[in-house]
Design an enzyme around this catalytic site. Sequence first.
Site, short mmCIF file in Angstrom:
data_model
loop_
_atom_site.label_atom_id
_atom_site.label_comp_id
_atom_site.label_asym_id
_atom_site.label_seq_id
_atom_site.Cartn_x
_atom_site.Cartn_y
_atom_site.Cartn_z
CB VAL A 21 -25.15 30.35 -1.40
CG1 VAL A 21 -26.63 30.41 -0.98
CG2 VAL A 21 -24.31 29.84 -0.24
CG ASP A 32 -21.76 37.54 -9.29
OD1 ASP A 32 -22.03 36.80 -8.34
OD2 ASP A 32 -20.68 38.15 -9.39
CG ASN A 59 -24.39 33.41 7.08
OD1 ASN A 59 -25.46 33.39 7.67
ND2 ASN A 59 -23.85 32.33 6.55
N PRO A 60 -24.07 37.60 8.32
CG PRO A 60 -24.00 38.99 10.19
CD PRO A 60 -23.32 38.76 8.88
CG ASP A 69 -30.92 35.94 12.30
OD1 ASP A 69 -32.02 35.45 12.03
OD2 ASP A 69 -29.94 35.26 12.66
CB THR A 116 -32.73 31.32 4.73
OG1 THR A 116 -31.42 31.88 4.93
CG2 THR A 116 -33.09 31.38 3.26
CB THR A 176 -35.14 23.76 11.33
OG1 THR A 176 -35.36 24.87 12.23
CG2 THR A 176 -36.27 22.76 11.47
NE ARG A 205 -26.14 22.74 8.64
CZ ARG A 205 -25.45 23.84 8.40
NH1 ARG A 205 -25.40 24.80 9.31
NH2 ARG A 205 -24.83 24.00 7.24
CG HIS A 211 -28.22 30.88 10.11
ND1 HIS A 211 -28.21 29.52 10.26
CD2 HIS A 211 -27.40 31.15 9.04
CE1 HIS A 211 -27.45 28.97 9.33
NE2 HIS A 211 -26.94 29.94 8.58
#
Length: 306
Positions: free
Chosen positions: A14, A35, A121-122, A124, A144, A150, A152, A176
């Site tokens: 990502v 990283d 993730n997750p 939120d 995000t 949206t 999708r 999400h």
Amino acid sequence: MNNSKVVILGAGHVGSHAAYALAQKGICSEIVLVDIDREKAVAQALDVDDSVGFGAGETFVRAGEYGDVSDAAVVINAIGEGRKPGQTRLDLLGRSAEMAEELITSLKHFPIPGIFISITNPCDVIADYMRKGLELKKERAFGTGTLLDTARLVRAISRRSGAGRASIQAFSLGEHGDSSMIPFDAVKIGGLGTAEYGLSEEDLLKDTRESGMVIIEGKKSTEFGIGSAAADLVKCILLDEKRIFPVSALLEGEYGETGVHCGVPCRIGSGGIEKIIELPLSEKEKEQLHYSCEVIREHIRIAGRK
């Protein structure tokens, strides 16, 4: 602060694709990949920097350190482990919270004057965790959210209606994840609703929720979509475009919800979230959004960050 410097924490699928999408836009003076695997960050940065000569500008891409956040306009959190086939995003919470805590510890000596966007993730739950841990204002720290959901949804509407994506206005709200919901009364396809096109709301919701797992099962990770979504969000911030994006914002009374991050439409500008847009929802839709917020709220409690 460098008003066109972006730092991306995490140089995996990502983070590297977000860097690539940003580099192609040519709007950043500098993109810095950080990283824990320094060699990986160096390699990804060089690879992305190779692409700059074929893009739109002269962005400098390099590997860096945590201290680079101190003068960045935008910091993106893209650390974490990808979903495995059969896993929900909420299944990632334990390890994601551990990694988020480690990141907070690494960043605690460095002020973050810019906007902090979390993808991990997750989404939120970790957006809430990072905002609290880094003690950032809600306008400057968000996830995000349902931005990818949206996209999708718009794709599903386009495929089923035959209308181009640019002619479609729609939002996915809430988590999400699997409890996301769609306010169908707000969906417009060239000014008309879904009923005029004979579209099934059930099919659209299924398309929106399940396409991510199709990708996970087929190639083990999602990367291009979310990388492009993050890059478009950063572009909106750097250029102060004031566009409406469904990001994971902290709600404090909006939509009748308090103390929870979830995906809702927000006006985004150079200062981050400028305004949360409250769409008119039916009673059924209010219940659906409340249920989604309850799912997020329970996992915020499990994550344990005060």
